[in-house]
Design an enzyme around this catalytic site. Structure first.
Site, short mmCIF file in Angstrom:
data_model
loop_
_atom_site.label_atom_id
_atom_site.label_comp_id
_atom_site.label_asym_id
_atom_site.label_seq_id
_atom_site.Cartn_x
_atom_site.Cartn_y
_atom_site.Cartn_z
N ARG A 161 0.83 -1.20 0.00
CA ARG A 161 0.00 0.00 0.00
C ARG A 161 0.87 1.26 0.00
O ARG A 161 1.99 1.26 0.49
CB ARG A 161 -0.92 0.02 1.23
N LYS A 209 3.45 -8.85 11.00
CA LYS A 209 2.83 -8.93 9.68
C LYS A 209 3.28 -10.19 8.93
O LYS A 209 4.46 -10.39 8.66
CB LYS A 209 3.16 -7.69 8.86
N ARG A 251 -0.68 1.47 19.79
CA ARG A 251 0.16 1.52 20.97
C ARG A 251 -0.59 0.83 22.10
O ARG A 251 -1.82 0.73 22.09
CB ARG A 251 0.51 2.96 21.36
#
Length: 337
Positions: A131, A196, A334
């Site tokens: 992306r 990921k 976070r």
């Protein structure tokens, strides 16, 4: 002296990769004899594989070994692993050694008829894209890089949420293969824990009315070297791969076949029902829900609690000024205070 052309050198790198990809050690002499080249040429090809991101071990008196090796991608094996009903709708499938990106390959080709699809896979992408124009790192043998071209007879109302539906399709495929701990991060990341595992890139080409063709790029990490994990981490992304996911690693051809099957079935459902057919699974796998997030959308920065997605696929964030909806943006997480 006769020097090998750049094309011959690239071809030899592929041939050495294929010889090593099935595992085990292979001596330089054995490889040289099998491939009809010098041992020096084999050494140079192994060096080129390392430069592309593959981990190639060279051990005195044993030879070369490709770490995390598995069978090379094979279009015939992938096609044969699909149900017959889907094979009949697969117009074209190809595996290349190297391309700029598999999405680009299909975007340059005419769209398939509605209900059929084209598939492009590659061992290495010289300009793999994520992306927002980010590079996608994938070494030969270490990932599954595939793209699927699909034509909707009419533009789906929920086409903007297609990346969420495809994320669910990828989870279905990997779950069938026994991969644990899978999650989805809005809008297009596949995670194991907070790291990921893969990503989805969808590019649309359509007229104002009538058929709409989408090219869906899917990249999944299978076996990444420590050096490549560090390189990816330097971009601010923690990376995971299937090789360290705590399960028996399926072959890349099996992964590709399962992903293609799940996506072809899912695209049919999406055309008929839109995102609704995937909402329950998405919500169950949502990695952001209930967590403090920061959404970057252009120059705007919004912090709040992620509250899932709505029926259009928009991210809902509970901010001090109320619940905000985002159809695009970059999300960081976070820990809660």
């Amino acid at each position: 002296m006769i020097r090998a052309s750049p094309h011959d050198a690239r071809a030899l790198v592929e041939r050495v990769f294929r010889a090593l990809a099935r595992g085990g050690f292979h001596s330089g002499e054995e490889l040289a004899q099998r491939l009809g080249v010098s041992r020096s040429a084999v050494w140079k090809a192994a060096k080129s594989l390392r430069e592309l991101g593959s981990t190639v071990h060279a051990v005195r008196n044993r030879g070369y070994r490709l770490a995390g090796a598995g069978e090379p991608l094979d279009a015939t094996l992938i096609r044969e692993a699909l149900p017959r009903s889907l094979r009949e709708r697969l117009r074209h499938i190809e595996v290349a050694w190297t391309v700029t990106s598999t999405n680009t390959v299909l975007l340059e080709r005419g769209p398939p008829p509605p209900g059929e699809c084209d598939i492009a896979l590659a061992e290495f992408q010289s300009a793999g894209r994520g992306r927002r124009g980010r590079a996608w790192f994938a070494p030969p043998g270490g990932a599954v890089c595939l793209s699927l071209s699909w034509t909707f007879a009419q533009m789906p109302r929920d086409v903007g949420s297609l990346s969420l539906a495809i994320g669910v399709c990828v989870l279905r495929a990997l779950s069938r293969l026994g991969v644990p701990g899978l999650q989805l991060k809005w809008p297009n990341d596949v995670l194991i824990g907070d790291a990921k595992l893969g990503g989805i890139l969808i590019e649309l080409r359509a007229e104002a009315a009538g058929p709409a063709c989408v090219v869906i790029g899917i990249g999944l990490n299978v076996a990444l070297s420590a050096a490549l994990v560090a390189q990816i981490s330097a971009t601010g992304v923690a990376a995971a791969d299937l090789n360290t996911a705590g399960t028996a690693r399926p072959t890349r051809n099996a992964i590709a076949a399962q992903v293609i099957e799940a996506c072809m079935d899912g695209l049919t459902d999406f055309e008929r029902e839109g995102l609704r057919a995937f909402m329950d699974e998405w919500r169950h796998a949502d990695a952001l829900r209930g967590r403090t997030v920061t959404v970057l959308n252009g120059d705007e920065r919004t912090r709040g609690l992620a509250r899932g997605v709505d029926t259009t696929g928009a991210l809902l964030v509970e901010a001090p000024q109320g619940v905000r909806k985002f159809v695009a943006g970059e999300v960081s997480v976070r820990a809660l205070a």
